[in-house]
Design a protein around this motif. Structure first.
Motif, short mmCIF file in Angstrom:
data_model
loop_
_atom_site.label_atom_id
_atom_site.label_comp_id
_atom_site.label_asym_id
_atom_site.label_seq_id
_atom_site.Cartn_x
_atom_site.Cartn_y
_atom_site.Cartn_z
N ASP A 20 0.85 -1.19 0.00
CA ASP A 20 0.00 0.00 0.00
C ASP A 20 0.89 1.24 0.00
O ASP A 20 2.03 1.19 0.46
CB ASP A 20 -0.85 0.03 1.28
N LEU A 21 0.31 2.35 -0.46
CA LEU A 21 1.03 3.62 -0.38
C LEU A 21 0.43 4.46 0.75
O LEU A 21 -0.78 4.73 0.76
CB LEU A 21 0.94 4.38 -1.71
N LEU A 62 -3.60 6.98 -2.90
CA LEU A 62 -3.21 6.59 -1.53
C LEU A 62 -4.10 5.49 -0.96
O LEU A 62 -5.29 5.39 -1.28
CB LEU A 62 -3.32 7.80 -0.59
N ASP A 63 -3.50 4.70 -0.05
CA ASP A 63 -4.25 3.70 0.71
C ASP A 63 -4.44 4.13 2.16
O ASP A 63 -5.29 3.60 2.86
CB ASP A 63 -3.52 2.36 0.66
N ALA A 64 -3.58 5.04 2.64
CA ALA A 64 -3.70 5.54 4.01
C ALA A 64 -2.92 6.85 4.11
O ALA A 64 -2.05 7.14 3.27
CB ALA A 64 -3.16 4.53 5.01
N ILE A 65 -3.28 7.63 5.13
CA ILE A 65 -2.53 8.86 5.43
C ILE A 65 -2.05 8.75 6.87
O ILE A 65 -2.83 8.45 7.78
CB ILE A 65 -3.41 10.11 5.27
N PHE A 81 4.14 1.19 -7.33
CA PHE A 81 4.68 0.04 -6.60
C PHE A 81 3.61 -0.66 -5.76
O PHE A 81 3.91 -1.58 -5.02
CB PHE A 81 5.83 0.51 -5.69
N ARG A 82 2.35 -0.20 -5.89
CA ARG A 82 1.28 -0.81 -5.09
C ARG A 82 0.89 -2.17 -5.63
O ARG A 82 1.22 -2.55 -6.75
CB ARG A 82 0.02 0.07 -5.12
N ARG A 83 0.10 -2.88 -4.81
CA ARG A 83 -0.43 -4.19 -5.23
C ARG A 83 -1.19 -4.06 -6.52
O ARG A 83 -1.91 -3.13 -6.71
CB ARG A 83 -1.43 -4.68 -4.16
N MET A 103 4.20 1.19 2.11
CA MET A 103 5.34 2.08 1.87
C MET A 103 4.94 3.47 2.35
O MET A 103 3.98 4.05 1.84
CB MET A 103 5.67 2.10 0.37
N ILE A 104 5.68 3.99 3.34
CA ILE A 104 5.38 5.31 3.91
C ILE A 104 6.25 6.35 3.20
O ILE A 104 7.48 6.27 3.26
CB ILE A 104 5.67 5.33 5.42
#
Ligand code: O7E
Length: 211
Positions: free
Chosen positions: A3-4, A27-30, A209-211, A187-188
């Motif tokens: 995830d990004l 994005l997947d998360a912040i 680079f995400r899934r 990946m953060i």
């Protein structure tokens, strides 16, 4: 592939919302930590939640179990999905965060090894391996491990199995996204996105680079 996760370490509400809005589709998360919360208040979680992306609270919680519980309860009440704590205070302190996360239907991550050079003094090597094992034993959802040291991520992976690895250090700290991506779950990325002239384009680059 990971995830990004955007590390939103900007210092105003306006910039936070503007960068988050631009990058959101990729994005997947912040991840939000002290820089933004001290500048803009914990209330910043509410408008950021409106982008529909899970929020991770990076306060690297490191206190006695009771205080950790109180902090974690505030975090989850504010709408965060996950909390990050330090492991070096011991398993009871970590368990307090895990319990608060479980009660809220959220997740808890434990810092095992940090990404900066100074981490080699205390937060690496055998200590990191003990912290990773303790995170598993305490029921945490995963660990933090450094994108700046892929070989260490592999060592820690062998300890935690299919628990998640969230990994900071690509871009500004020199970690290579292509090398680290297959080894981690999240990946953060901070400065390489939020200081970019075009944060949306920068986020899209890392999202490859995400899934
Ligand atoms: O270097 P940047 O700008 O891409 O930002 C990296 C972010 O990850 C930043 O918020 C920093 O505080 C955090 N971080 C590290 O850089 N190294 C670590 O070892 C741990 C973290 C971190 O986020 O810990 C909890 C996830």
């Amino acid at each position: 592939m990971p995830d990004l996760i955007l590390a939103l370490d900007v210092l105003s509400r306006e910039e936070a919302l503007s960068v988050a809005e631009a990058a959101a589709p990729h994005l997947d998360a912040i991840k939000i930590g002290y820089p933004l919360v001290l500048a803009a208040g914990l209330d910043i979680a509410a408008p950021l939640s409106e982008f529909g992306i899970p929020l991770i609270a990076d306060f690297k919680v490191a206190d006695i179990p009771n205080t950790n519980s109180l902090i974690a309860q505030q975090v989850f009440a504010a709408g965060f999905f996950a909390i990050i704590c330090q492991g070096f205070c011991g398993s009871d302190s970590v368990a307090a965060c895990v319990e608060a996360a479980d009660d809220a239907g959220g997740e808890c991550y434990v810092v095992a090894e940090m990404s900066h050079p100074g981490a080699l003094e205390f937060l690496s090597g055998k200590n990191a391996e003990l912290l990773a094992q303790m995170a598993v034993d305490a029921g945490a959802h995963g660990i933090i491990a450094p994108a700046t040291r892929p070989e260490r991520v592999q060592t820690l992976r062998a300890i935690i199995g299919d628990k998640k690895i969230l990994s900071p250090g690509v871009g500004a700290q020199g970690g290579d996204p292509e090398t680290i991506a297959p080894l981690i779950d999240g990946m953060i990325v901070g400065r390489s996105i939020y200081t970019a002239e075009d944060p949306a384009e920068a986020a899209r680059t890392y999202a490859r680079f995400r899934r």
